[in-house]
Design an enzyme around this catalytic site. Sequence first.
Site, PDB file in Angstrom:
ATOM      1  N   ILE A  12       0.845  -1.203   0.000  1.00 45.46           N
ATOM      2  CA  ILE A  12       0.000   0.000   0.000  1.00 45.46           C
ATOM      3  C   ILE A  12       0.883   1.256   0.000  1.00 45.46           C
ATOM      4  O   ILE A  12       0.584   2.252  -0.658  1.00 45.46           O
ATOM      5  CB  ILE A  12      -0.960  -0.018   1.216  1.00 45.46           C
ATOM      6  CG1 ILE A  12      -1.767  -1.327   1.232  1.00 45.46           C
ATOM      7  CG2 ILE A  12      -1.908   1.186   1.181  1.00 45.46           C
ATOM      8  CD1 ILE A  12      -2.493  -1.606   2.543  1.00 45.46           C
ATOM      9  N   SER A 124      -7.169  -1.013  10.528  1.00 50.35           N
ATOM     10  CA  SER A 124      -7.758  -2.119   9.783  1.00 50.35           C
ATOM     11  C   SER A 124      -9.186  -2.368  10.255  1.00 50.35           C
ATOM     12  O   SER A 124      -9.514  -2.150  11.431  1.00 50.35           O
ATOM     13  CB  SER A 124      -6.897  -3.362  10.046  1.00 50.35           C
ATOM     14  OG  SER A 124      -7.556  -4.529   9.656  1.00 50.35           O
ATOM     15  N   TYR A 149      -1.806  -9.560  15.804  1.00 46.87           N
ATOM     16  CA  TYR A 149      -1.720  -8.521  14.768  1.00 46.87           C
ATOM     17  C   TYR A 149      -2.847  -7.505  14.955  1.00 46.87           C
ATOM     18  O   TYR A 149      -2.615  -6.292  15.001  1.00 46.87           O
ATOM     19  CB  TYR A 149      -1.801  -9.144  13.362  1.00 46.87           C
ATOM     20  CG  TYR A 149      -2.098  -8.100  12.307  1.00 46.87           C
ATOM     21  CD1 TYR A 149      -1.121  -7.218  11.898  1.00 46.87           C
ATOM     22  CD2 TYR A 149      -3.395  -7.952  11.773  1.00 46.87           C
ATOM     23  CE1 TYR A 149      -1.399  -6.217  10.976  1.00 46.87           C
ATOM     24  CE2 TYR A 149      -3.685  -6.964  10.857  1.00 46.87           C
ATOM     25  CZ  TYR A 149      -2.684  -6.109  10.461  1.00 46.87           C
ATOM     26  OH  TYR A 149      -2.969  -5.103   9.556  1.00 46.87           O
ATOM     27  N   LYS A 153      -3.104  -3.233  16.032  1.00 43.33           N
ATOM     28  CA  LYS A 153      -3.814  -2.143  15.334  1.00 43.33           C
ATOM     29  C   LYS A 153      -4.699  -1.390  16.335  1.00 43.33           C
ATOM     30  O   LYS A 153      -4.740  -0.162  16.330  1.00 43.33           O
ATOM     31  CB  LYS A 153      -4.660  -2.713  14.184  1.00 43.33           C
ATOM     32  CG  LYS A 153      -3.827  -3.239  13.048  1.00 43.33           C
ATOM     33  CD  LYS A 153      -3.078  -2.137  12.326  1.00 43.33           C
ATOM     34  CE  LYS A 153      -1.814  -2.593  11.674  1.00 43.33           C
ATOM     35  NZ  LYS A 153      -0.959  -1.549  11.163  1.00 43.33           N
ATOM     36  N   GLY A 296     -11.107 -18.448  13.154  1.00 40.47           N
ATOM     37  CA  GLY A 296     -10.924 -17.008  13.362  1.00 40.47           C
ATOM     38  C   GLY A 296     -11.624 -16.152  12.319  1.00 40.47           C
ATOM     39  O   GLY A 296     -11.742 -14.933  12.485  1.00 40.47           O
TER      40      GLY A 296
HETATM   41  P1  NAD Z   1       3.562  -4.600   3.392  1.00 37.66           P
HETATM   42  O1  NAD Z   1       4.170  -5.680   4.208  1.00 37.66           O
HETATM   43  O2  NAD Z   1       3.544  -4.749   1.924  1.00 37.66           O
HETATM   44  O3  NAD Z   1       4.272  -3.194   3.728  1.00 37.66           O
HETATM   45  C1  NAD Z   1       4.840  -2.906   4.973  1.00 37.66           C
HETATM   46  C2  NAD Z   1       6.263  -2.420   4.720  1.00 37.66           C
HETATM   47  O4  NAD Z   1       6.869  -2.063   5.966  1.00 37.66           O
HETATM   48  C3  NAD Z   1       7.154  -3.491   4.083  1.00 37.66           C
HETATM   49  O5  NAD Z   1       7.729  -2.934   2.922  1.00 37.66           O
HETATM   50  C4  NAD Z   1       8.200  -3.813   5.146  1.00 37.66           C
HETATM   51  O6  NAD Z   1       9.452  -4.092   4.559  1.00 37.66           O
HETATM   52  C5  NAD Z   1       8.201  -2.538   5.990  1.00 37.66           C
HETATM   53  N1  NAD Z   1       8.539  -2.723   7.397  1.00 37.66           N
HETATM   54  C6  NAD Z   1       7.975  -3.588   8.284  1.00 37.66           C
HETATM   55  N2  NAD Z   1       8.548  -3.438   9.500  1.00 37.66           N
HETATM   56  C7  NAD Z   1       9.482  -2.463   9.383  1.00 37.66           C
HETATM   57  C8  NAD Z   1      10.403  -1.858  10.283  1.00 37.66           C
HETATM   58  N3  NAD Z   1      10.510  -2.264  11.546  1.00 37.66           N
HETATM   59  N4  NAD Z   1      11.209  -0.870   9.830  1.00 37.66           N
HETATM   60  C9  NAD Z   1      11.120  -0.456   8.537  1.00 37.66           C
HETATM   61  N5  NAD Z   1      10.281  -0.999   7.634  1.00 37.66           N
HETATM   62  C10 NAD Z   1       9.472  -1.982   8.051  1.00 37.66           C
HETATM   63  O7  NAD Z   1       2.095  -4.354   3.962  1.00 37.66           O
HETATM   64  P2  NAD Z   1       0.878  -3.543   3.332  1.00 37.66           P
HETATM   65  O8  NAD Z   1      -0.138  -4.519   2.874  1.00 37.66           O
HETATM   66  O9  NAD Z   1       1.369  -2.514   2.402  1.00 37.66           O
HETATM   67  O10 NAD Z   1       0.294  -2.887   4.654  1.00 37.66           O
HETATM   68  C11 NAD Z   1       0.666  -1.576   5.043  1.00 37.66           C
HETATM   69  C12 NAD Z   1       0.011  -1.258   6.362  1.00 37.66           C
HETATM   70  O11 NAD Z   1      -1.405  -1.373   6.236  1.00 37.66           O
HETATM   71  C13 NAD Z   1       0.396  -2.182   7.504  1.00 37.66           C
HETATM   72  O12 NAD Z   1       0.495  -1.409   8.680  1.00 37.66           O
HETATM   73  C14 NAD Z   1      -0.767  -3.142   7.600  1.00 37.66           C
HETATM   74  O13 NAD Z   1      -0.913  -3.651   8.890  1.00 37.66           O
HETATM   75  C15 NAD Z   1      -1.921  -2.234   7.231  1.00 37.66           C
HETATM   76  N6  NAD Z   1      -3.086  -2.952   6.689  1.00 37.66           N
HETATM   77  C16 NAD Z   1      -2.896  -3.815   5.636  1.00 37.66           C
HETATM   78  C17 NAD Z   1      -3.987  -4.501   5.122  1.00 37.66           C
HETATM   79  C18 NAD Z   1      -3.809  -5.505   4.012  1.00 37.66           C
HETATM   80  O14 NAD Z   1      -4.651  -6.395   3.881  1.00 37.66           O
HETATM   81  N7  NAD Z   1      -2.765  -5.407   3.190  1.00 37.66           N
HETATM   82  C19 NAD Z   1      -5.273  -4.282   5.657  1.00 37.66           C
HETATM   83  C20 NAD Z   1      -5.423  -3.378   6.709  1.00 37.66           C
HETATM   84  C21 NAD Z   1      -4.300  -2.719   7.212  1.00 37.66           C
HETATM   85  C1  WQD Z   2     -10.932 -13.100   2.642  1.00 37.89           C
HETATM   86  C2  WQD Z   2     -11.966 -14.222   2.519  1.00 37.89           C
HETATM   87  C3  WQD Z   2     -11.377 -16.229   3.708  1.00 37.89           C
HETATM   88  C4  WQD Z   2      -7.903 -17.291   1.362  1.00 37.89           C
HETATM   89  C5  WQD Z   2      -7.269 -10.286   6.504  1.00 37.89           C
HETATM   90  C6  WQD Z   2      -6.907  -9.818   7.877  1.00 37.89           C
HETATM   91  C7  WQD Z   2      -7.424  -8.441   8.118  1.00 37.89           C
HETATM   92  C8  WQD Z   2      -6.968  -7.476   7.022  1.00 37.89           C
HETATM   93  C9  WQD Z   2      -7.261  -8.027   5.660  1.00 37.89           C
HETATM   94  C10 WQD Z   2      -4.926  -6.417   7.740  1.00 37.89           C
HETATM   95  C11 WQD Z   2     -12.208 -14.951   3.841  1.00 37.89           C
HETATM   96  C12 WQD Z   2     -11.435 -16.479   2.228  1.00 37.89           C
HETATM   97  C13 WQD Z   2      -9.018 -16.644   1.833  1.00 37.89           C
HETATM   98  C14 WQD Z   2      -8.053 -18.576   0.780  1.00 37.89           C
HETATM   99  C15 WQD Z   2     -10.418 -18.439   1.148  1.00 37.89           C
HETATM  100  N1  WQD Z   2      -5.552  -7.291   7.044  1.00 37.89           N
HETATM  101  N2  WQD Z   2     -10.251 -17.209   1.722  1.00 37.89           N
HETATM  102  N3  WQD Z   2      -9.314 -19.094   0.691  1.00 37.89           N
HETATM  103  O1  WQD Z   2      -9.405 -12.690   6.460  1.00 37.89           O
HETATM  104  O2  WQD Z   2     -10.882 -10.846   5.517  1.00 37.89           O
HETATM  105  O3  WQD Z   2      -8.677 -10.273   6.403  1.00 37.89           O
HETATM  106  O4  WQD Z   2      -6.741  -9.360   5.553  1.00 37.89           O
HETATM  107  O5  WQD Z   2      -5.326  -5.665   8.544  1.00 37.89           O
HETATM  108  O6  WQD Z   2      -6.950  -8.041   9.359  1.00 37.89           O
HETATM  109  O7  WQD Z   2      -7.470 -10.723   8.832  1.00 37.89           O
HETATM  110  O8  WQD Z   2      -8.815 -11.523   4.279  1.00 37.89           O
HETATM  111  O9  WQD Z   2      -8.007 -12.254   2.092  1.00 37.89           O
HETATM  112  O10 WQD Z   2      -7.435 -13.640   4.117  1.00 37.89           O
HETATM  113  O11 WQD Z   2      -9.782 -13.612   3.296  1.00 37.89           O
HETATM  114  O12 WQD Z   2     -11.529 -18.967   1.058  1.00 37.89           O
HETATM  115  O13 WQD Z   2      -7.074 -19.204   0.375  1.00 37.89           O
HETATM  116  O14 WQD Z   2     -11.446 -15.217   1.613  1.00 37.89           O
HETATM  117  O15 WQD Z   2     -11.892 -17.316   4.414  1.00 37.89           O
HETATM  118  O16 WQD Z   2     -13.566 -15.275   3.892  1.00 37.89           O
HETATM  119  P1  WQD Z   2      -9.530 -11.429   5.721  1.00 37.89           P
HETATM  120  P2  WQD Z   2      -8.412 -12.769   3.412  1.00 37.89           P
END
Ligand code: NAD
Ligand code: WQD
Length: 338
Positions: A12, A124, A149, A153, A296
């Site tokens: 992101i 999140s 995790y 958050k 979960g």
């Molecule tokens: P990502 O793992 O692609 O990006 C996180 C980046 O942070 C990575 O490039 C990693 O190398 C860097 N990083 C981690 N720990 C570090 C540290 N101690 N020092 C310096 N760099 C560090 O993850 P993302 O999907 O881009 O997520 C970005 C943020 O959004 C995260 O905080 C994640 O928890 C949050 N988030 C992600 C999702 C999702 O599903 N992708 C959903 C909700 C929230």
């Molecule tokens: C989506 C749906 C699975 C994989 C997670 C984190 C959440 C947030 C987003 C960071 C669910 C189903 C998945 C597979 C499947 N991240 N699934 N087969 O669980 O909604 O959320 O990512 O903050 O905190 O918990 O996302 O993409 O894992 O799953 O059937 O191989 O797809 O059961 O219903 P989720 P997901």
Amino acid sequence: MTILVTGGLGYIGSHTVVELLKNEFEVVIVDDLSNSERFILQNIEKIAGKKPAFFPFDLKRKELLTQIFDAYEIAGCINFAAYKAVGESQEKPLDYYENNLFTLINILQEFKVRNISNFIFSSSCTVYGQADEMPIDENTPLKTPESSYGKTKQMGEEILKDFATAYGRRVSLLRYFNPIGAHPSALLGELPIGIPNNLVPYVTQTAAGIREKLNIWGNDYPTEDGTAIRDYIYVVDLAKAHVKALQKLITSNEETVIDIFNIGTGKGSSVLEVVEAYERANNVSVPYEICERRPGDITIAYANADKAERELGWKAETSLEEALRTTWEWQKYLESRL
Ligand code: NAD
Ligand code: WQD
């Protein structure tokens, strides 16, 4: 105006850096490459025509972080850096608390002593758990997340609320729903490390023949087709929300601001709907098998994102199919690099 983007080479973060550069912000990235790769920096430059400053170190190393704040006049931070694997966090809770919270506190300490405001935090939808009613708005009661995790958050949000209140600062907590997709240039996207946990990366690898079949975790949920429902938000739309949230903080006349926004599409899609949309969008086949529920998992979560529209002038614009098309293009790009 210079913005510190932690985790700016991640999924992101990299998309958001592009949007910040497009909007004339200067960007300083700190990313320890624990879940990203250096070529992403070159690709950001290819897209944006500008190269952000980049420092590859762990944000837990406070002395290095202090040097960045000495060297640049930082006007705000978007803090993406965190570990994010829900399952792994159950096995290594201390690593998650340490990485996700110490890094946050280190940055806030610099903000405190240097009198800097404007902080955006990647929260999140996990903070809502299984909400009792849909759609989920920002007043929906929070539930303690099951995973460590998720707890990082929720704790991060509390730390930031206290920080803003005690020191008179502006913070924005963005609660993302399920981010998907890749940049339309196919130069940025989610890097698959190991076996993907998330749905769309797994579907992509199945379509590409890397995985034999998708395991659908349960079709006995109380939904129309029995599979679980989520709100899949396109990553470029999500990136744009950060710029809007930052602009709101910067232009605010208030000393203390605690903004909270859901960032989602407002539309729920079931697992089977995602699989079918993927097949349609990319003309590929995604073999699957129905399996037991994943422990979960919740049944349903989708956002009411009206507040973001009202207060930020932001709304999701990209369809599920379009987002899934970009994912497939990114997969082809990754294969071309091998
Ligand atoms: P990502 O793992 O692609 O990006 C996180 C980046 O942070 C990575 O490039 C990693 O190398 C860097 N990083 C981690 N720990 C570090 C540290 N101690 N020092 C310096 N760099 C560090 O993850 P993302 O999907 O881009 O997520 C970005 C943020 O959004 C995260 O905080 C994640 O928890 C949050 N988030 C992600 C999702 C999702 O599903 N992708 C959903 C909700 C929230
Ligand atoms: C989506 C749906 C699975 C994989 C997670 C984190 C959440 C947030 C987003 C960071 C669910 C189903 C998945 C597979 C499947 N991240 N699934 N087969 O669980 O909604 O959320 O990512 O903050 O905190 O918990 O996302 O993409 O894992 O799953 O059937 O191989 O797809 O059961 O219903 P989720 P997901």
